[in-house]
Design a protein around this motif. Structure first.
Motif, PDB file in Angstrom:
ATOM      1  N   HIS A 105      -0.547  -7.673  -3.300  1.00  0.00           N
ATOM      2  CA  HIS A 105      -1.842  -7.338  -2.702  1.00  0.00           C
ATOM      3  C   HIS A 105      -2.169  -5.877  -2.980  1.00  0.00           C
ATOM      4  O   HIS A 105      -1.316  -5.123  -3.464  1.00  0.00           O
ATOM      5  N   ASP A 107      -3.960  -2.629  -0.651  1.00  0.00           N
ATOM      6  CA  ASP A 107      -4.341  -2.293   0.714  1.00  0.00           C
ATOM      7  C   ASP A 107      -5.864  -2.184   0.793  1.00  0.00           C
ATOM      8  O   ASP A 107      -6.518  -1.739  -0.159  1.00  0.00           O
ATOM      9  N   HIS A 247       0.910  -4.285  -4.980  1.00  0.00           N
ATOM     10  CA  HIS A 247       2.250  -4.103  -4.412  1.00  0.00           C
ATOM     11  C   HIS A 247       2.610  -5.234  -3.473  1.00  0.00           C
ATOM     12  O   HIS A 247       1.746  -6.011  -3.041  1.00  0.00           O
ATOM     13  N   ARG A 264       2.891   4.274   7.132  1.00  0.00           N
ATOM     14  CA  ARG A 264       1.943   4.075   6.031  1.00  0.00           C
ATOM     15  C   ARG A 264       0.691   4.897   6.274  1.00  0.00           C
ATOM     16  O   ARG A 264       0.125   4.863   7.368  1.00  0.00           O
TER      17      ARG A 264
HETATM   18 FE   LIG Z   1       0.321  -3.075   1.592  1.00  0.00          FE
END
Ligand SMILES: [Fe+2]
Length: 272
Positions: A105, A107, A247, A264
């Motif tokens: 995917h 982000d 990723h 993150r």
């Molecule tokens: Fe991610």
């Protein structure tokens, strides 16, 4: 784009680079341009938030970006600038709170392609076992497809090729867009995702083209030239181009009293 020359089989691409403030940013930037990612080993043992601030300042990333998905009343719990990723059986976020693996995917499920240019994953504590971040050089795989099968590549550029829908329970939000595009600098950018958020529009492009494109990318994602696993140790940060790589994550096991803990942070800016 230098990233088109990289081969992820080269072990040096994932070797950590020391980071000790703005003067050491040049080496990180060079790796980011070359491979689309870099592992920074942060010398300062200070608190993670301060380290993220120093890193973002050195790389010119500006303020953290809050993805469109988390700007709704139902998702406000996930809207922190610094998302703490820890397994938590009481939380229903499909990515943050489980120890399961994550498929490919980018982000920013609702954000337009290319909006979130940089993702930083800072490791506070590694898992007992597993938890590698997987990187797929999807823009370069796309360039190869465009050479081999232009019609298939064309389908991926279609503005209605891929709809992504939130899988957070009781949140019905989705966004449609191309899988790849070209940014103002003439470089390919990606939104390539292949997980349970995806609905593919197989009528995009010439008949059969999107199916062939998807088959190609699924094979390419397993090719070690394009795929790299990165296992972060405590005090290391993985910085990667969310607009140039896709990723995922391998599943992991926690030890009961010391859960894997990543932070993150997302940025709309590319490192400069
Ligand atoms: Fe991610």
């Amino acid at each position: 784009m230098q990233q088109s020359q990289t081969d992820f089989r080269d072990p040096s691409c994932a070797e950590p680079v020391g980071f000790a403030g703005r003067d050491t940013a040049g080496h990180l930037l060079q790796r980011l341009e070359q491979h689309g990612f870099v592992v920074a080993a942060i010398d300062d043992p200070g608190p993670p938030d301060a380290q993220m601030v120093a890193l973002s300042a050195a790389l010119g990333l500006g303020d953290p970006y809050i993805p469109a998905l988390y700007r709704h009343a139902e998702t406000v719990n996930y809207s922190a600038s610094y998302s703490h990723i820890l397994s938590n059986p009481h939380d229903q976020h499909p990515g943050f709170s489980t120890t399961a693996g994550q498929d490919w995917h980018v982000d920013g499920l609702l954000d337009e392609i290319g909006t979130i240019k940089t993702t930083v994953l800072y490791c506070v504590r590694a898992a007992q076992r597993g938890g590698e971040t997987l990187l797929f050089n999807s823009v370069v795989a796309f360039a190869e497809l465009r050479e081999q099968d232009p019609a298939a590549a064309e389908a991926l550029l279609s503005p209605d090729a891929l709809t992504r829908s939130s899988t957070i329970p009781a949140i019905d939000l989705s966004a449609t867009g191309p899988v790849f595009s070209v940014d103002p600098g003439g470089n390919y950018i990606t939104r390539y995702t292949d997980n349970d958020t995806c609905t593919w529009n197989f009528s995009a492009g010439p008949a059969g083209a999107l199916r062939r494109a998807l088959d190609f990318l699924r094979v390419a994602a397993d090719n070690p030239r394009y795929q790299r696993a990165v296992l972060l140790r405590a005090g290391q940060a993985l910085i990667f181009r969310n607009d140039r790589l896709s990723h995922g994550r391998r599943s992991y096991e926690d030890s009961p009293d010391a859960r894997r803990h990543l932070i993150r942070v997302l940025y709309a800016n590319a490192p400069v």
